[in-house]
Design an enzyme around this catalytic site. Structure first.
Site, PDB file in Angstrom:
ATOM      1  N   SER A 103       0.767  -1.047   0.104  1.00 20.74           N
ATOM      2  CA  SER A 103       0.170  -0.033   0.012  1.00 20.74           C
ATOM      3  C   SER A 103       0.984   1.308   0.050  1.00 20.74           C
ATOM      4  CB  SER A 103      -1.027  -0.148   1.085  1.00 20.74           C
ATOM      5  OG  SER A 103      -2.166   0.970   0.941  1.00 20.74           O
TER       6      SER A 103
ATOM      7  N   ASP B  97     -10.146  -5.782  -3.044  1.00 21.84           N
ATOM      8  CA  ASP B  97      -9.651  -4.770  -2.152  1.00 21.84           C
ATOM      9  C   ASP B  97     -10.540  -3.411  -2.050  1.00 21.84           C
ATOM     10  OD1 ASP B  97      -7.729  -2.423  -1.100  1.00 21.84           O
ATOM     11  OD2 ASP B  97      -6.200  -3.938  -1.511  1.00 21.84           O
TER      12      ASP B  97
ATOM     13  N   HIS C  54      -7.389  -6.050   1.354  1.00 23.63           N
ATOM     14  CA  HIS C  54      -6.172  -5.232   1.599  1.00 23.63           C
ATOM     15  C   HIS C  54      -5.265  -5.730   2.829  1.00 23.63           C
ATOM     16  CE1 HIS C  54      -3.955  -1.688   0.282  1.00 23.63           C
ATOM     17  NE2 HIS C  54      -4.063  -1.040   1.466  1.00 23.63           N
TER      18      HIS C  54
END
Lengths: 274, 274
Positions: free
Chosen positions: A144, A220, A253
């Site tokens: 991320s 996600d 995620h």
């Protein structure tokens, strides 16, 4: 440097260290996994995402089995300076835990938020001095916000990181809400200054990688509008950078996603580090 | 039953559920990992140690890669009833988080602390009704207090658990401080009543297992006086139970130890469950 803890795991040693950082002007904590043996070991730096410390990937990343088998050292820094005398913001995506891997130039962040210098200069020098590492064989990855850090650091240090990958990275922070907020806060409103911290902008401007592995879950919740892997796909295609972009059905995620593909990423790195 | 969360991981599904338990009279939470496919899957129950919930092994156990590859479902219950109307004790080794896998008979524990009935009767029935499990192919394992639970449950249910293993188990609670404190509190001062919850005492009294795998770290700070694997070694040798007892150099009591040997335990279970 002060060693906070050490655990034997998967035949190697998982350690946590704290040190006074000249880059950030604070104490900084990182974890390092050293496989069994004398080394020197190739070093993979893993950069974490928003809200994380070194601990998240250290506890939940499931990297030690593969790292031990492949003989890789794994370095996991924190995501920002921290402390009661360090600027912060109540939001999860700015301030402590959200350093975005830049050297801030704006108030109130500039005095301590120097994660770019910390990760690219101070920490590798410290690690090379204290651990049996082969700094000619380095890889970098992250998740991320940390995927953003890994991509930008690799693009701006040609040849230093011989293997580069990312999990659900922010690829174009200048074009997405997380990045627009953080880069404006840390670097100011002039977007031309953001391009040095935007992987897609760096590629468009001529920066190159030998190749690149990215995994993203198609469930996600940040896929749109924060991650936008299609922007990386387009930039790499135009630039001729071989990108292996795996869109993983059903994955989100979380570290349940990251840990599922950690072994394949470490094998990618090992294959390129010899 | 209410599903609290689901993550795709290692090709399967990691879920967390909560339900009103008739055994404990409280809501209880557990996690279950289901590998890819239709099933029915062999079921491995993992019992956790003092202070833990279902979450510790779910996040740090590193069981999903092997469970997915071997086609095993992994069930991880909590370690006690919980709640503001449930008896507790300020110590970490009594009360909530420390159920010791018994049905308490003593005040103030008796109304809710019925983990023996919950784990051996209610939860498997619930799991069999809701998930694609092959209940004829069950294994059981656990850590520390949970290793104690796994051993005693397997010894008292001949044939139900076709594979049994433990990580750093309490093997003779009647003879060690943790067990003496908890069994006295939950079952009262008559030590003859403790023998049904003491693996070494059960073996000495004639209970048998086909074989048994135990891993313990030699740097485990609880090795003496709490774990005392030598008592299990002696009991198994006398009883003719084939015990594979691995004393692992340098490993402690943490999930860094458990995760290092999780794959080998699941492979042990898979080999016995066909």
């Amino acid at each position: 440097m002060e060693q906070k803890s050490e655990w034997r795991s998967h035949g190697g040693r998982q350690q946590v260290w704290t040190h006074a950082s000249s880059a950030t002007g604070t104490d900084m904590t990182f974890s390092i996994f050293l496989p069994e043996g004398e080394g020197p070991f190739p070093l993979i730096t893993y950069l974490s995402g928003l809200t994380c410390t070194h601990a998240n990937v250290t506890e939940k990343g499931e990297f030690r089995e593969a790292a031990a088998r492949l003989g890789l050292a794994i370095l996991a820094p924190d995501t920002s300076p921290r402390g009661s005398d360090v600027a912060d913001d109540p939001a999860y995506d700015l301030g402590q835990g959200a350093g975005f891997y830049v050297d801030a130039t704006e108030a109130p962040w500039a005095p301590h938020f120097r994660m770019w210098s910390y990760i690219t200069e101070e920490l590798p020098a410290l690690a090379a001095a204290h651990f049996p590492l082969d700094m000619a064989r380095q890889g970098i990855t992250g998740h991320s916000m940390g995927g953003h850090g890994a991509l930008t650091m690799a693009l701006r240090h040609p040849g230093r990181y011989r293997a580069v990958s990312a999990f659900a990275p922010i690829v174009a922070p200048s074009q997405v809400p997380w990045g627009e907020k953080a880069l404006a806060a840390y670097l100011g409103p002039d977007k031309t200054l953001w391009a040095a911290h935007d992987a897609v902008a760096l590629i468009d401007a001529g920066a190159r990688l030998p190749d690149l592995l990215v995994d993203v879950g198609d469930a996600d919740s940040f896929l749109q509008p924060q991650l936008k892997p299609e922007l990386l796909r387009a930039a790499c295609d135009t630039a001729g950078i071989p990108l292996t972009l795996n869109l993983r059905p059903g994955y989100d995620h979380s570290y349940y996603f990251i840990s599922s593909f950690m072994t394949s990423h470490l094998e990618w790195h090992a294959a390129r580090l010899g």
